[in-house]
Design a protein around this motif. Sequence first.
Motif, PDB file in Angstrom:
ATOM      1  N   HIS A  13       0.843  -1.189   0.000  1.00  0.00           N
ATOM      2  CA  HIS A  13       0.000   0.000   0.000  1.00  0.00           C
ATOM      3  C   HIS A  13       0.885   1.250   0.000  1.00  0.00           C
ATOM      4  O   HIS A  13       1.901   1.297   0.707  1.00  0.00           O
ATOM      5  CB  HIS A  13      -0.880   0.040   1.251  1.00  0.00           C
ATOM      6  CG  HIS A  13      -1.944  -1.005   1.268  1.00  0.00           C
ATOM      7  ND1 HIS A  13      -2.956  -1.015   2.208  1.00  0.00           N
ATOM      8  CD2 HIS A  13      -2.178  -2.087   0.483  1.00  0.00           C
ATOM      9  CE1 HIS A  13      -3.756  -2.042   1.996  1.00  0.00           C
ATOM     10  NE2 HIS A  13      -3.299  -2.706   0.954  1.00  0.00           N
ATOM     11  N   PHE A  14       0.485   2.254  -0.762  1.00  0.00           N
ATOM     12  CA  PHE A  14       1.197   3.526  -0.767  1.00  0.00           C
ATOM     13  C   PHE A  14       0.290   4.615  -0.208  1.00  0.00           C
ATOM     14  O   PHE A  14      -0.862   4.720  -0.599  1.00  0.00           O
ATOM     15  CB  PHE A  14       1.643   3.900  -2.181  1.00  0.00           C
ATOM     16  CG  PHE A  14       2.708   2.999  -2.730  1.00  0.00           C
ATOM     17  CD1 PHE A  14       4.024   3.141  -2.319  1.00  0.00           C
ATOM     18  CD2 PHE A  14       2.398   2.006  -3.643  1.00  0.00           C
ATOM     19  CE1 PHE A  14       5.017   2.302  -2.822  1.00  0.00           C
ATOM     20  CE2 PHE A  14       3.374   1.164  -4.147  1.00  0.00           C
ATOM     21  CZ  PHE A  14       4.690   1.309  -3.737  1.00  0.00           C
ATOM     22  N   MET A  15       0.832   5.420   0.708  1.00  0.00           N
ATOM     23  CA  MET A  15       0.087   6.518   1.298  1.00  0.00           C
ATOM     24  C   MET A  15       0.885   7.808   1.180  1.00  0.00           C
ATOM     25  O   MET A  15       2.110   7.798   1.263  1.00  0.00           O
ATOM     26  CB  MET A  15      -0.195   6.268   2.791  1.00  0.00           C
ATOM     27  CG  MET A  15      -1.263   5.222   3.059  1.00  0.00           C
ATOM     28  SD  MET A  15      -0.592   3.544   3.028  1.00  0.00           S
ATOM     29  CE  MET A  15      -1.983   2.613   3.645  1.00  0.00           C
ATOM     30  N   ARG A  16       0.183   8.914   0.996  1.00  0.00           N
ATOM     31  CA  ARG A  16       0.824  10.225   0.983  1.00  0.00           C
ATOM     32  C   ARG A  16      -0.011  11.182   1.822  1.00  0.00           C
ATOM     33  O   ARG A  16      -1.202  11.339   1.587  1.00  0.00           O
ATOM     34  CB  ARG A  16       0.929  10.774  -0.443  1.00  0.00           C
ATOM     35  CG  ARG A  16       1.488  12.197  -0.475  1.00  0.00           C
ATOM     36  CD  ARG A  16       1.464  12.815  -1.855  1.00  0.00           C
ATOM     37  NE  ARG A  16       1.918  14.197  -1.827  1.00  0.00           N
ATOM     38  CZ  ARG A  16       1.126  15.247  -1.680  1.00  0.00           C
ATOM     39  NH1 ARG A  16      -0.188  15.081  -1.551  1.00  0.00           N
ATOM     40  NH2 ARG A  16       1.617  16.462  -1.655  1.00  0.00           N
ATOM     41  N   TRP A  17       0.631  11.793   2.818  1.00  0.00           N
ATOM     42  CA  TRP A  17      -0.030  12.827   3.622  1.00  0.00           C
ATOM     43  C   TRP A  17       0.664  14.164   3.426  1.00  0.00           C
ATOM     44  O   TRP A  17       0.025  15.172   3.190  1.00  0.00           O
ATOM     45  CB  TRP A  17      -0.026  12.428   5.106  1.00  0.00           C
ATOM     46  CG  TRP A  17      -0.863  11.209   5.360  1.00  0.00           C
ATOM     47  CD1 TRP A  17      -2.243  11.153   5.430  1.00  0.00           C
ATOM     48  CD2 TRP A  17      -0.409   9.871   5.540  1.00  0.00           C
ATOM     49  NE1 TRP A  17      -2.653   9.869   5.654  1.00  0.00           N
ATOM     50  CE2 TRP A  17      -1.550   9.050   5.728  1.00  0.00           C
ATOM     51  CE3 TRP A  17       0.849   9.285   5.578  1.00  0.00           C
ATOM     52  CZ2 TRP A  17      -1.459   7.677   5.949  1.00  0.00           C
ATOM     53  CZ3 TRP A  17       0.935   7.914   5.794  1.00  0.00           C
ATOM     54  CH2 TRP A  17      -0.213   7.132   5.973  1.00  0.00           C
TER      55      TRP A  17
END
Length: 205
Positions: free
Chosen positions: A137-141
């Motif tokens: 999974h890839f997340m960007r905040w």
Amino acid sequence: MTIDEQQRLADSPWHRWAPIGQTLDASHVAGGPVPSIRSLELLPLDQMLVPERPRAGETDPSECVACKPSEHTIWANDAWGVRAGFATPGLPFVAALAPREHVLLEDAPIEVLAEMGPVLQRLSNAVKQIPGVARCHFMRWNDGSAHLHLWAYARPEGMMQGRGAILPYWEQVMPAMPEDMAREHIEIVAQAMLKSGDGAYYPER
């Protein structure tokens, strides 16, 4: 909430509509499409103040941690780097992916952005080489650092409660895996990245 002298209440049609000060009902989140949470209670919705406090490296790029060499770099090429091993995770693998140049998504050169897709593909495939991993999974905040970066989380096979946005929360509560296992997983990903194309596996000094 104490308002800093340099700040004011954020104002827009949405902000004037927002239920500031209310405790919102989060009971529907507990069931959800993937049951993972027995209960969830949110704090009252705070006043929203602007201007926001600067992120790390925003006012002084020389203080940007992502720009500095790191012993946690497990792979890099001319444009992008992957770092892992900041702490021993509970999930099989957690890493940060960022351009080597100090850029934001909003101002990154097109060449850097064009290379992001292939690097994401390579990292996803590399993470899935770890035994027992089903997905990456890839997340960007981008709220903590003024440097474009994404997080990669390995979802274990069969962990249906880890599907979607809940996976980082599981990482926060899972006990740390044995350190030798964590190192082995990092090595698997680093070697798979190296074999899949350009770049080098090395700890920066």
